[in-house]
Design a protein around this motif. Structure first.
Motif, PDB file in Angstrom:
ATOM      1  N   SER A 218       0.842  -1.194   0.000  1.00  0.00           N
ATOM      2  CA  SER A 218       0.000   0.000   0.000  1.00  0.00           C
ATOM      3  C   SER A 218       0.880   1.247   0.000  1.00  0.00           C
ATOM      4  N   MET A 219       0.392   2.311  -0.644  1.00  0.00           N
ATOM      5  CA  MET A 219       1.115   3.575  -0.703  1.00  0.00           C
ATOM      6  C   MET A 219       0.119   4.723  -0.591  1.00  0.00           C
ATOM      7  N   GLY A 220       0.551   5.810   0.044  1.00  0.00           N
ATOM      8  CA  GLY A 220      -0.287   6.987   0.153  1.00  0.00           C
ATOM      9  C   GLY A 220      -0.455   7.674  -1.185  1.00  0.00           C
ATOM     10  N   LEU A 221      -1.652   8.210  -1.424  1.00  0.00           N
ATOM     11  CA  LEU A 221      -1.942   8.859  -2.697  1.00  0.00           C
ATOM     12  C   LEU A 221      -2.765  10.118  -2.431  1.00  0.00           C
ATOM     13  N   LEU A 222      -2.133  11.259  -2.620  1.00  0.00           N
ATOM     14  CA  LEU A 222      -2.795  12.546  -2.427  1.00  0.00           C
ATOM     15  C   LEU A 222      -3.724  12.857  -3.583  1.00  0.00           C
ATOM     16  N   PRO A 223      -4.694  13.747  -3.395  1.00  0.00           N
ATOM     17  CA  PRO A 223      -5.555  14.155  -4.504  1.00  0.00           C
ATOM     18  C   PRO A 223      -4.754  14.726  -5.670  1.00  0.00           C
TER      19      PRO A 223
END
Length: 266
Positions: A218-223
Motif C-alpha cells: 500500500s502507498m499513500g496517494l494525495l488528490p
C-alpha cells in the motif's frame, strides 16, 4: 588514453566527500482529521547520527508527485489545496551535537472559512546546513552530499463528505531487477488522501481457471497525484491471460478493471 586515466584518478584524489548525517525518528507522513477553527499540535523528532555537530534548517514547501517518478517541491501557494498558511513551526533552525536528538514542534491552526471538504497538505523540509570552510592543509574540492527530508503534513477536513476517486492510468509488464513485474499506474482524481494497494487476479485465457492472486504494497496517494504500484508476477509462465486488477484503500473503497495480459519470454 593512459594519460587521461591518470589525470582522472589524480582529480578524484583531490576530492574529499562530506556527508550530512541526520534522520527523522517519527515518520515522514503526519495526518490529521480536522475541524474548523481548531488548533492541532505535532512534532518532528530529529537525530544527528554523525560524529560532528550538525546545523539544520526547516521550511515549508508545496509538494506533488506523478506515476512517472516526477516529484515536485515548489514554493508555497503553488498547490490550490495547500495548508502552508495553517502551519507554524516553533523554530526554523537548530543545532544538534553528535548523536544528539531534538524535537521541533508545530501548530496547525484550521481557519473558519474552508469552503471544500477533503485533504489539504504541504511538507516541512528538514535540511542539513553545511558550513563550507576553506581547508588550508589540503588542495582540491570538497563535495557535500546532503539528504533532505520532506515530512508531509496532511489535514483532512470534513472527510465524511469527501472521497478518493482512483483510476488506472497505465498498465505495463516489465522486467524489474530481472523479475517479471506488473507496473500499474494509479491516479487519485478525488479530493481525499488515501492509502490504496493494488491486487491482480490472473485467469487462464481459455479455461477461466484462476492462476493466482498477487498484491502490491500500500502507498499513500494525495488528490490529483499518481503513483506506480509494482507487483511481482515472475511465477506466471509466458502465455495469454485474463486478469482483474483491483485497487482498494484502507476504507475499503474498491476500483476494478478487466484486462488481457500477454506475457512473453523476452
Amino acid at each position: 588514453m593512459i594519460k587521461r586515466i591518470f589525470l582522472f584518478i589524480f582529480f578524484l584524489s583531490q576530492i574529499s566527500f562530506l556527508y550530512a548525517s541526520i534522520t527523522i525518528l517519527n515518520g515522514l507522513t503526519h495526518t490529521y482529521k480536522v475541524e474548523n477553527g481548531t488548533i492541532y499540535k505535532g512534532k518532528i523528532e530529529i537525530e544527528n547520527t554523525g560524529k560532528k555537530t550538525q546545523n539544520v534548517k526547516l521550511f515549508l514547501q508545496d509538494f506533488s508527485y506523478q506515476s512517472d517518478g516526477t516529484i515536485s517541491y515548489t514554493t508555497p501557494h503553488t498547490n490550490n489545496r495547500t495548508n502552508v498558511d495553517w502551519i507554524t513551526l516553533n523554530t526554523n533552525q537548530l543545532t544538534l551535537k553528535a548523536k544528539e536528538k531534538k524535537e521541533v514542534y508545530y501548530e496547525i491552526t484550521i481557519p473558519n472559512n474552508i469552503l471544500e471538504p477533503g485533504s489539504y497538505w504541504s511538507v516541512i523540509m528538514v535540511e542539513p546546513v553545511e558550513d563550507i570552510k576553506p581547508n588550508d592543509n589540503k588542495e582540491g574540492v570538497n563535495i557535500t552530499s546532503i539528504v533532505r527530508y520532506a515530512i508531509q503534513i496532511i489535514t483532512d477536513y470534513d472527510a465524511e463528505k469527501a472521497k478518493p476517486n482512483l483510476i488506472f492510468e497505465n498498465i505495463k509488464i516489465d522486467k524489474v531487477e530481472g523479475k517479471q513485474t506488473a507496473n500499474i499506474a494509479v491516479a487519485n482524481k478525488g479530493n481525499l488522501y488515501c492509502k490504496p494497494s493494488v491486487t491482480i487476479e490472473i485467469y487462464n485465457h481459455k479455461t477461466a481457471e484462476k492462476i493466482g492472486v498477487f498484491s502490491s504494497q500500500s502507498m499513500g496517494l494525495l488528490p490529483q497525484t499518481s503513483k506506480t504500484f509494482q507487483i511481482n508476477i515472475d511465477k506466471i509462465v509466458p502465455d495469454k491471460y485474463n486478469a482483474i486488477i483491483l485497487s482498494t484503500d484502507e476504507n475499503e473503497n474498491a476500483f476494478a478493471l478487466n484486462v488481457e495480459l500477454d506475457l512473453k519470454n523476452d
